[in-house]
Design an enzyme around this catalytic site. Structure first.
Site, short mmCIF file in Angstrom:
data_model
loop_
_atom_site.label_atom_id
_atom_site.label_comp_id
_atom_site.label_asym_id
_atom_site.label_seq_id
_atom_site.Cartn_x
_atom_site.Cartn_y
_atom_site.Cartn_z
N VAL A 46 6.02 3.30 -1.21
CA VAL A 46 4.80 3.09 -1.53
C VAL A 46 4.05 2.46 -0.53
O VAL A 46 2.74 2.81 -0.02
CB VAL A 46 4.42 2.56 -3.06
CG1 VAL A 46 3.17 2.41 -3.28
CG2 VAL A 46 5.13 3.51 -4.05
N CYS A 47 4.37 1.45 0.17
CA CYS A 47 3.78 0.33 0.87
C CYS A 47 3.30 1.20 2.01
O CYS A 47 1.96 0.99 2.45
CB CYS A 47 4.77 -0.75 1.25
SG CYS A 47 5.38 -1.55 -0.16
#
Length: 187
Positions: A46-47
């Site tokens: 997700v980062c």
């Protein structure tokens, strides 16, 4: 989270920015609006989507006089390696702060106990170094840079217009509210 309205704590960390290693401290933050954008770790899932979204909107943040500081507990060396190997992260021109000693994650109260990783935390800091906005999301929930832009504009507006507040979904140029006895029960 009793950090709203409090000054950021002193820090000095190494960072990666535009092909160089640099040092960033609390003194560098003063005098401009800043975003501290904490994320769990480099080389994750997700980062990079969040950091790429910020990169895609970085010029708009800069036009608002806002500097962006992404932060993880990785080192500045890891940030460079990720920047050099990921097409999404390769777009980043803002500061990537390394926090292997957990100074920032501890100061901003986003360090996960026993894990050494930061939660997904977003902090908007005014030019005096005071925290004006905090958003913390769970591990799997990515953030939205366009929504963050809206919130920064609202924070800047109320800072420049004491006595006014921005209602829900406020967008730049829309009406604000002036809290008063006359408004009680009429909204």
């Amino acid at each position: 989270m009793a950090l709203i309205g409090t000054p950021i704590q002193p820090f000095k960390v190494d960072a990666y920015k535009e092909g160089k290693f640099v040092t960033v401290s609390d003194a560098d933050v003063k005098g401009k609006w800043s975003i501290f954008f904490f994320y769990p770790a480099d080389f994750t899932f997700v980062c990079p989507t969040e950091l790429e979204d910020l990169a895609d909107n970085y010029e708009t943040f800069k036009k608002l006089g806002v500097e962006v500081y992404s932060v993880s507990t990785d080192t500045h060396f890891s940030h460079k390696a990720w920047h050099d190997s990921s097409p999404a992260i390769g777009k980043i021109n803002y500061y990537m702060l390394g926090d292997p000693n957990h100074v920032l994650a501890t100061n901003f109260q986003v360090l996960r106990a026993g894990q050494g990783l930061a939660d997904r935390g977003t902090f908007v800091v005014d030019p005096e170094g005071v925290i004006q906005l905090i958003e913390i999301t769970s591990e799997g929930v990515g953030r939205n840079a366009v929504e963050l832009l809206r919130k920064v504009k609202a924070a800047q507006y109320i800072a420049a217009h004491p006595g006014e507040v921005c209602p829900a979904k406020w967008e730049e140029g829309e009406e604000t509210l002036a809290p008063s006895l006359d408004l009680v029960g009429k909204i």
